[in-house]
Scaffold this active site. Structure first.
Site, PDB file in Angstrom:
ATOM      1  N   ARG A 198       0.796  -1.231   0.000  1.00  0.00           N
ATOM      2  CA  ARG A 198       0.000   0.000   0.000  1.00  0.00           C
ATOM      3  C   ARG A 198       0.828   1.281   0.000  1.00  0.00           C
ATOM      4  NH1 ARG A 198      -3.813  -1.380   4.841  1.00  0.00           N
ATOM      5  NH2 ARG A 198      -2.174  -2.911   5.195  1.00  0.00           N
ATOM      6  N   ASN A 235       1.049   1.784   7.149  1.00  0.00           N
ATOM      7  CA  ASN A 235       0.639   0.914   6.051  1.00  0.00           C
ATOM      8  C   ASN A 235       0.637   1.650   4.720  1.00  0.00           C
ATOM      9  OD1 ASN A 235       0.111  -1.598   7.495  1.00  0.00           O
ATOM     10  ND2 ASN A 235      -1.479  -0.419   8.521  1.00  0.00           N
ATOM     11  N   ARG A 262      28.414  25.278   0.775  1.00  0.00           N
ATOM     12  CA  ARG A 262      28.383  23.912   0.222  1.00  0.00           C
ATOM     13  C   ARG A 262      29.415  23.047   0.954  1.00  0.00           C
ATOM     14  NH1 ARG A 262      29.511  25.008  -5.557  1.00  0.00           N
ATOM     15  NH2 ARG A 262      29.577  22.740  -5.669  1.00  0.00           N
ATOM     16  N   ASN A 312      38.075  28.475  -9.971  1.00  0.00           N
ATOM     17  CA  ASN A 312      38.767  27.286  -9.469  1.00  0.00           C
ATOM     18  C   ASN A 312      38.808  26.148 -10.467  1.00  0.00           C
ATOM     19  OD1 ASN A 312      35.965  27.065  -9.203  1.00  0.00           O
ATOM     20  ND2 ASN A 312      36.144  25.514  -7.623  1.00  0.00           N
ATOM     21  N   TYR A 313      38.063  26.273 -11.551  1.00  0.00           N
ATOM     22  CA  TYR A 313      37.875  25.129 -12.455  1.00  0.00           C
ATOM     23  C   TYR A 313      38.290  25.524 -13.857  1.00  0.00           C
ATOM     24  CZ  TYR A 313      35.382  21.130 -14.528  1.00  0.00           C
ATOM     25  OH  TYR A 313      35.060  19.988 -15.195  1.00  0.00           O
ATOM     26  N   SER A 323      36.456  44.821  -5.064  1.00  0.00           N
ATOM     27  CA  SER A 323      35.232  44.286  -5.669  1.00  0.00           C
ATOM     28  C   SER A 323      35.442  43.899  -7.130  1.00  0.00           C
ATOM     29  CB  SER A 323      34.123  45.335  -5.592  1.00  0.00           C
ATOM     30  OG  SER A 323      33.826  45.580  -4.251  1.00  0.00           O
ATOM     31  N   ARG A 358      43.761  46.619 -14.464  1.00  0.00           N
ATOM     32  CA  ARG A 358      42.839  47.487 -15.190  1.00  0.00           C
ATOM     33  C   ARG A 358      43.614  48.356 -16.170  1.00  0.00           C
ATOM     34  NH1 ARG A 358      40.479  48.994  -9.795  1.00  0.00           N
ATOM     35  NH2 ARG A 358      41.742  50.865  -9.946  1.00  0.00           N
TER      36      ARG A 358
END
Ligand code: UD1
Ligand code: MG
Length: 477
Positions: free
Chosen positions: A17, A234, A341, A394-395, A413, A448
């Site tokens: 069930r 059940n 994370r 990072n990748y 920033s 820059r």
């Protein structure tokens, strides 16, 4: 109690069930599989051995027990075909072949996870004191349930249990129902199980027929148990009812231990969470999952979801932050809207602000990343300041690389740090810089182009645009 009881758990049923690909006993209640609740209660009751009787998906169920309690900590008996509760227990007898007849066996339904360990101990004691060597739990369901009914003789002795399908209309009026928890002397169990016959409407071997045998020896003892504690699962409606009861129990435990919940009904704490410290404050919509632990005076605001997270004292988690498999130190501030994370480590007094995502990153004492950043595979030294819009790249499409930002460094920033790269102690990275080479201690990194101011350019531009527009209006249409 003289000798530790043996515990059998009947968990071979199909659970049709539930309409599920997952075995019924592996569905979770407050984050913990149904069967694990019962094994835990059995262990807390001092069980010498726990034998789980499995059938449906027995390999998956065994793997889950081994993972939670250690390999082989719970013995397994296989019931290859589900021919009834009596047959299930027959299948478990070879596992206790060497035990003596006077041992007491507690037999528990595998689908009723809220049974308390004290109740098992009570059952076992009642069995030890009962001449017929059998005790069981009775209950009064809060609604119409197809449970076995306890039939008593004129003296009030327990004569037999009649299953709902086999009951006469008169017997169906009996309020006391069989909860499906028993304690029995092994000697009686061995003998009585041999006499079971499937001469009933279901064509099954009923364990409940033991009661009629015990009547011949003077009658079993029935202990009344609250419905909420013994009600089984059940279908998914039952699942949600048991879930609600379990969460209520968990929340009440923590509130009594000194945790404030603004609205316990909307505060979701898994059964394996803890400890939670004194004066922890939980707002509505907070979910604490897995093995999360929280120190004293921590505030967790609305909508935070913590899974397998450790938070030390006096830290504040502001609304809607999601933290997974991470550690947060003391007096830290996280959120609103932060995403930690796995393998994030945030030390004491550090700040992680809105729309900051961290992964496998160590943010040391007093460092701040207050707005809009991605910090992955990084180490951020103490008191470093991470400006808005900072990204650790990072990748490279193939592998992950590490970014190291040393103590007291200042990342302006909108900077990108292309890993692997190190920004030395106290160094500055100018706003808008793309860092591809290590920055020495105390240096300023800038990539820059120099700013050029063209005097009067904007005014001239607007004038030219206006003229063009006017000329256009005269011509086309
Ligand atoms: C059983 C009792 C009933 C009681 C009710 C309470 C019997 C004959 N009846 O009925 O008196 O009121 O529980 O919930 O015992 N199982 C096996 N192998 C089997 C059959 C069942 O391991 O062949 C396990 C199930 O997985 C479950 C437990 O035994 O955990 C109870 O089985 P279930 O089929 O739910 O029994 P009920 O018909 O509900
Ligand atoms: Mg049942």
């Amino acid at each position: 109690m003289s000798q530790a009881p043996i515990v059998f758990i009947m968990a071979a049923g199909l659970g049709t069930r539930m309409k599920s690909d997952t075995a019924k006993v592996l569905h979770k209640i407050a984050g913990r599989p149904v069967l694990h609740w019962i094994v835990l209660a059995a262990k807390q009751a001092g069980a010498g051995r726990v034998v789980a009787i499995l059938g449906h998906q027995n390999e998956t169920v065994k793997a889950s027990l081994d993972a939670a309690f250690g390999p082989g900590a719970v013995d397994i008996a296989i019931q290859p075909e589900q021919r009834g509760t009596g047959h299930a227990v027959q299948c478990a007898l070879p596992a206790v072949e060497k035990e003596s007849d006077d041992r007491i066996v507690a037999i528990l339904a595998g689908d009723a996870p809220l049974l308390q360990s004290e109740r098992i101990a009570q059952l076992v004691e009642a069995c030890a004191a009962n001449k017929a060597g059998l005790s069981l739990l009775s209950t009064v369901p809060d609604r119409d349930m197809p449970y076995g009914r306890l039939v008593r003789d004129r003296e009030g002795l327990l004569e037999k249990i009649v299953e709902d399908v086999d009951a006469t209309p008169e017997q169906k009026k009996i309020k006391d129902a069989n909860a499906s928890f028993y304690a029995v002397r092994l000697g009686h169990l061995r003998k009585d199980l041999q006499t079971l016959r499937a001469d009933n409407k279901k064509g099954e071997l009923y364990l409940t027929d033991l009661v009629a045998h015990a009547y011949k020896r003077g009658g079993a003892t029935a202990i009344d148990a609250p419905w909420e504690e013994v009600s089984g699962i059940n279908d998914r409606v039952d699942l949600s009812a048991v879930e609600a009861a379990a969460r209520r129990r968990v929340n009440e435990h923590w509130m009594r231990a000194g945790v404030t919940m603004i609205d316990p009904k909307s505060t979701y704490i898994d059964a394996d969470v803890g400890p939670l410290g004194k004066d922890v404050w939980l707002a509505p919509g907070v979910c604490l999952r897995g093995k999360t632990q929280i120190g004293d005076h921590v505030r967790v605001d609305t909508g935070c979801v913590l899974t397998d997270v450790t938070v030390a004292a006096h830290t504040q988690l502001k609304p809607y932050s999601v933290l997974t498999e991470s550690q947060v130190g003391e007096r830290a501030q996280i959120g609103p809207f932060s995403h930690l994370r796995p393998a994030s480590r945030i030390d004491d007094d550090a700040h992680i602000g809105n729309f900051v995502e961290t992964k496998k990153t160590h943010v040391m004492q007093g460092a701040k990343a207050n707005h809009l950043a991605y910090l992955g595979d990084a180490s951020i030294g103490s008191k470093a300041n991470i400006g808005a819009g900072t990204i650790t790249c990072n990748y490279d499409g193939v592998s992950k690389h590490k970014t190291t930002i040393e103590e007291g460094a200042f990342i302006g920033s909108d900077s990108q740090l292309v890993a692997p790269v190190t920004v030395g102690r106290g160094a500055y990275v100018g706003s808008g810089t793309t860092v591809t080479k290590d920055v020495p201690r105390g240096a300023l990194a800038l990539t820059r182009v120099k700013q050029v101011n063209v005097e009067g350019w904007a005014d001239r531009f607007r004038e030219a645009q206006a003229k063009r527009k006017k000329a256009g209006e005269g011509g086309e249409h």
